[in-house]
Enzyme design. Sequence first.
Site, PDB file in Angstrom:
ATOM      1  CE  LYS A   1      -4.021   2.068   0.533  1.00 38.81           C
ATOM      2  NZ  LYS A   1      -3.724   2.888  -0.664  1.00 38.81           N
TER       3      LYS A   1
ATOM      4  CE  LYS B   1       4.732   7.369  -1.252  1.00 41.43           C
ATOM      5  NZ  LYS B   1       4.000   7.659  -0.008  1.00 41.43           N
TER       6      LYS B   1
ATOM      7  CB  THR C   1      -2.213  13.045   6.403  1.00 40.19           C
ATOM      8  OG1 THR C   1      -2.502  12.041   5.437  1.00 40.19           O
ATOM      9  CG2 THR C   1      -0.775  12.907   6.863  1.00 40.19           C
TER      10      THR C   1
ATOM     11  CG  ASN D   1      -3.610  16.945   2.261  1.00 43.40           C
ATOM     12  OD1 ASN D   1      -3.273  16.206   3.178  1.00 43.40           O
ATOM     13  ND2 ASN D   1      -4.855  16.961   1.813  1.00 43.40           N
TER      14      ASN D   1
ATOM     15  CB  SER E   1      -5.683   4.909   2.275  1.00 48.16           C
ATOM     16  OG  SER E   1      -5.441   6.060   1.522  1.00 48.16           O
TER      17      SER E   1
HETATM   18  P1  NAD Z   1       1.835  19.371  -0.410  1.00 49.20           P
HETATM   19  O1  NAD Z   1       2.580  19.463  -1.704  1.00 49.20           O
HETATM   20  O2  NAD Z   1       0.354  19.504  -0.399  1.00 49.20           O
HETATM   21  O3  NAD Z   1       2.397  20.468   0.633  1.00 49.20           O
HETATM   22  C1  NAD Z   1       3.739  20.701   0.889  1.00 49.20           C
HETATM   23  C2  NAD Z   1       3.859  22.070   1.538  1.00 49.20           C
HETATM   24  O4  NAD Z   1       5.208  22.284   1.976  1.00 49.20           O
HETATM   25  C3  NAD Z   1       3.542  23.252   0.621  1.00 49.20           C
HETATM   26  O5  NAD Z   1       2.875  24.251   1.356  1.00 49.20           O
HETATM   27  C4  NAD Z   1       4.930  23.757   0.202  1.00 49.20           C
HETATM   28  O6  NAD Z   1       4.916  25.140  -0.153  1.00 49.20           O
HETATM   29  C5  NAD Z   1       5.668  23.536   1.499  1.00 49.20           C
HETATM   30  N1  NAD Z   1       7.112  23.470   1.364  1.00 49.20           N
HETATM   31  C6  NAD Z   1       7.852  22.835   0.437  1.00 49.20           C
HETATM   32  N2  NAD Z   1       9.160  23.021   0.677  1.00 49.20           N
HETATM   33  C7  NAD Z   1       9.236  23.760   1.800  1.00 49.20           C
HETATM   34  C8  NAD Z   1      10.301  24.290   2.564  1.00 49.20           C
HETATM   35  N3  NAD Z   1      11.556  24.071   2.213  1.00 49.20           N
HETATM   36  N4  NAD Z   1      10.013  25.007   3.671  1.00 49.20           N
HETATM   37  C9  NAD Z   1       8.733  25.232   4.036  1.00 49.20           C
HETATM   38  N5  NAD Z   1       7.686  24.775   3.351  1.00 49.20           N
HETATM   39  C10 NAD Z   1       7.933  24.056   2.246  1.00 49.20           C
HETATM   40  O7  NAD Z   1       2.294  17.968   0.222  1.00 49.20           O
HETATM   41  P2  NAD Z   1       1.573  17.144   1.373  1.00 49.20           P
HETATM   42  O8  NAD Z   1       0.676  16.134   0.780  1.00 49.20           O
HETATM   43  O9  NAD Z   1       1.067  18.105   2.387  1.00 49.20           O
HETATM   44  O10 NAD Z   1       2.818  16.338   1.960  1.00 49.20           O
HETATM   45  C11 NAD Z   1       3.768  16.943   2.822  1.00 49.20           C
HETATM   46  C12 NAD Z   1       4.634  15.868   3.436  1.00 49.20           C
HETATM   47  O11 NAD Z   1       3.793  14.942   4.145  1.00 49.20           O
HETATM   48  C13 NAD Z   1       5.460  15.005   2.470  1.00 49.20           C
HETATM   49  O12 NAD Z   1       6.644  14.608   3.131  1.00 49.20           O
HETATM   50  C14 NAD Z   1       4.567  13.777   2.253  1.00 49.20           C
HETATM   51  O13 NAD Z   1       5.304  12.638   1.828  1.00 49.20           O
HETATM   52  C15 NAD Z   1       4.032  13.614   3.659  1.00 49.20           C
HETATM   53  N6  NAD Z   1       2.793  12.840   3.766  1.00 49.20           N
HETATM   54  C16 NAD Z   1       1.679  13.217   3.089  1.00 49.20           C
HETATM   55  C17 NAD Z   1       0.506  12.485   3.251  1.00 49.20           C
HETATM   56  C18 NAD Z   1      -0.782  12.907   2.579  1.00 49.20           C
HETATM   57  O14 NAD Z   1      -1.820  12.272   2.846  1.00 49.20           O
HETATM   58  N7  NAD Z   1      -0.793  13.961   1.780  1.00 49.20           N
HETATM   59  C19 NAD Z   1       0.483  11.338   4.065  1.00 49.20           C
HETATM   60  C20 NAD Z   1       1.652  10.997   4.772  1.00 49.20           C
HETATM   61  C21 NAD Z   1       2.795  11.753   4.603  1.00 49.20           C
END
Ligand code: NAD
Length: 411
Positions: A66, A102, A186, A217, A345
């Site tokens: 997954k 992944k 999340t 997100n 999920s």
């Molecule tokens: P996203 O693209 O929606 O958001 C990322 C955010 O981080 C944006 O606001 C971006 O501007 C900001 N950002 C990027 N680089 C940055 C920096 N150097 N300093 C400050 N802000 C910065 O992505 P997401 O889905 O929110 O995922 C974020 C993290 O969470 C990732 O590591 C992802 O693997 C992890 N994650 C996401 C989920 C999910 O359900 N979306 C689940 C588990 C883990």
Amino acid sequence: MNLFEMAQIPLHKAIEVMKLDPNAAAIIDCPERTLEVSIPVKMDDGTTKVFTGYRSQHSTIMGPAKGGIRYHQNVNMDEVKTLAFWMTCKCAVANLPYGGGKGGIIVDPSKLSTGELERLTRGYIDRIAPIIGEKMDIPAPDMNTNAQIMGWMMDEYSKLKGQYEPGFITGKPICIGGSLGRTAATGRGVMVAAGEAIKALGIKPEEATCAVQGFGNVGSWTAKLIHDLGVKIVALSDVYGAIMNEGGLDPYEVEKHVQATGSVVNFPGSKAITNAELLAMEVTVLAPCAMELQITKDNAADVKAKIIVEGANGPTTPEADEILDAKGILVVPDILANGGGVTVSYFEWVQCLYRYFWTEEEVIEKQTQLMIGAFKNVYDMAKKYNVNMRTAAYIVALNRLDEAMKFRGAY
Ligand code: NAD
């Protein structure tokens, strides 16, 4: 050291502490399968461009693999393998009947038209179809992929199989089998983990403050839900910069500002700071929710938070972990803190298999109970072995994987 080797450092520490059978450790060290594919796409200008994609299945010991699919120009096999490994551990910590997988495509999706993006998405599914399916490997969204892309993937896979296949993928739009509560899941999990950590330290939410790095997100939902908990959000950031207000920021208002301007920067009433300053703020909770490798040996000594709750995957390097440990900072690790997404999920998959859908309240209730239980298991394990929460989370995961491997006769 590549990312996969770095990600294995805390795993190896846990293996040593719990004295895991070396035969089990040897199996968990290696991804079961990683596929590289070439995807030819007819571009709008009439040329054909060939993209590279991957799907890695780290483990299917606990159930089907997954994990999400990422579209990004920096995707590579090492990253995909690492993210799949984290998914194995995350699902095991949450006690979900899944292994870890992944996928990703090397592409900057902002440079493609909608038609090109759809053709790329369908081409990728055609290429990885032999190894995915509701009982084999269940994809989901990740960076730069969304519900629309999941919808195209579900449609393409259903066409290949000649039947409706909503259980093969999660993160879909609600009208074709998505789950209520998935978008916030999340961030909700990060909030639950933060709430439990605050409670464990005997701090009341209304006495606590929080800084969130990243306002996508995960970060935006984390900020909104921690705010709803009664904690004062004092700083927020995105890739363009960071903002602070000691009197508190209303993340719902910041979200409106982001919708209007594209960034948290220049939010009325806030003071501009750097992302480095945000990470070093004196707060109760620091929630890195942006991306990997943000807290390193170079800035860990500056961190003044009492608690770090890792919304992002891999935001803290192993060297930084040691520094944070020595400072007595309670780090709630990614494989526990951001497991809320995969948990919902899992609920989506269950609902699709049953063709029976739950209310948002039911989803939130089940997710919250599951995450409080997971936090308690890890917290108790940390006490039992006198280790930090990261090592404890890996021990929880390894115990479950080891038990399943023994009964399946894997070694
Ligand atoms: P996203 O693209 O929606 O958001 C990322 C955010 O981080 C944006 O606001 C971006 O501007 C900001 N950002 C990027 N680089 C940055 C920096 N150097 N300093 C400050 N802000 C910065 O992505 P997401 O889905 O929110 O995922 C974020 C993290 O969470 C990732 O590591 C992802 O693997 C992890 N994650 C996401 C989920 C999910 O359900 N979306 C689940 C588990 C883990």
